[in-house]
Write a protein that holds these residues in place. Structure first.
Motif, PDB file in Angstrom:
ATOM      1  N   CYS A  96       0.995  -1.376   0.040  1.00 15.39           N
ATOM      2  CA  CYS A  96      -0.096  -0.023  -0.057  1.00 15.39           C
ATOM      3  C   CYS A  96       0.726   1.158   0.113  1.00 15.39           C
ATOM      4  O   CYS A  96       1.811   1.343   0.985  1.00 15.39           O
ATOM      5  N   THR A 131     -11.578   3.235  -6.922  1.00 12.01           N
ATOM      6  CA  THR A 131     -11.273   1.916  -6.356  1.00 12.01           C
ATOM      7  C   THR A 131     -10.080   1.836  -6.180  1.00 12.01           C
ATOM      8  O   THR A 131      -9.341   2.263  -7.160  1.00 12.01           O
ATOM      9  N   VAL A 132      -9.293   0.846  -5.519  1.00 12.70           N
ATOM     10  CA  VAL A 132      -8.137   0.475  -5.137  1.00 12.70           C
ATOM     11  C   VAL A 132      -7.983  -0.941  -5.743  1.00 12.70           C
ATOM     12  O   VAL A 132      -8.665  -1.830  -5.255  1.00 12.70           O
ATOM     13  N   ARG A 133      -6.997  -1.181  -6.516  1.00  8.90           N
ATOM     14  CA  ARG A 133      -6.726  -2.498  -7.204  1.00  8.90           C
ATOM     15  C   ARG A 133      -5.624  -3.074  -6.317  1.00  8.90           C
ATOM     16  O   ARG A 133      -4.481  -2.475  -6.404  1.00  8.90           O
ATOM     17  N   LYS A 134      -5.950  -4.002  -5.458  1.00 11.10           N
ATOM     18  CA  LYS A 134      -5.039  -4.710  -4.735  1.00 11.10           C
ATOM     19  C   LYS A 134      -4.137  -5.633  -5.345  1.00 11.10           C
ATOM     20  O   LYS A 134      -4.371  -6.123  -6.271  1.00 11.10           O
ATOM     21  N   VAL A 135      -2.910  -5.717  -4.763  1.00 11.99           N
ATOM     22  CA  VAL A 135      -2.011  -6.655  -5.273  1.00 11.99           C
ATOM     23  C   VAL A 135      -2.343  -8.013  -5.092  1.00 11.99           C
ATOM     24  O   VAL A 135      -2.702  -8.271  -4.030  1.00 11.99           O
ATOM     25  N   GLU A 136      -2.419  -8.799  -6.085  1.00 11.95           N
ATOM     26  CA  GLU A 136      -2.799 -10.207  -5.844  1.00 11.95           C
ATOM     27  C   GLU A 136      -1.539 -10.891  -5.463  1.00 11.95           C
ATOM     28  O   GLU A 136      -0.474 -10.895  -6.272  1.00 11.95           O
TER      29      GLU A 136
END
Length: 157
Positions: free
Chosen positions: A12, A143-148
């Motif tokens: 983040c 929106t926040v695209r999270k790290v997969e």
């Protein structure tokens, strides 16, 4: 003493930024640097913080590349603290915090320090966030695209 949790490897950007700044004393040091403070004594007088805490925060800001130590402008033997490019990039953050504070922590008409545009002699307009196409954005527009992260159990299969 409780050890501080490090966030410098977080996915983040907000967490990494907070980790770099450290605490509220550090933000106030950066604020004062934007206001022209350069010497240890100037920061100490402005903030009223204990010298050991100030020294530790200044060391952390230098180590983090936010401040740099340079020879005194007057040619004296002491060092001064100046914002680096990385530190100067905190300007919108300081402005946003200031404007948020003005809007939420002062009664109407209550006196407070003001930021003044030197060219026009007025306070700057409120910061806003815009999309690439020029639309004004609010919290509901993003929106926040999270790290997969790879599933550890899938790697074992």
């Amino acid at each position: 003493m409780v050890k501080r949790t490090r966030l410098d490897d977080s996915d983040c950007p907000v967490a990494r930024s907070v980790d770099a700044i450290g605490d509220w004393w550090s933000l106030l040091i950066v604020r004062d640097a934007f206001d022209g403070s350069r010497r240890f004594g100037e920061f100490q007088r402005s903030l009223g913080v204990a010298k050991n805490i100030l020294a530790a925060r200044l060391r952390e800001l230098v180590a983090g590349g936010i401040l740099d130590m340079v020879p005194a402008a007057d040619g004296g033997a002491h060092q001064e603290y100046v914002l680096t490019a990385k530190g100067r990039d905190l300007f919108p953050v300081i402005v946003a915090l200031r404007q948020w504070g003005e809007g939420h922590f002062f009664d109407p008409g209550e006196p407070h320090s003001e930021m003044i545009d030197l060219c026009h002699g007025r306070t700057p307009r409120a910061l806003e966030v815009y999309a690439a196409d020029g639309r004004r954005l609010g919290p509901d527009d993003i929106t926040v695209r999270k790290v997969e992260r790879p599933d550890a159990s899938a790697a074992l299969a």
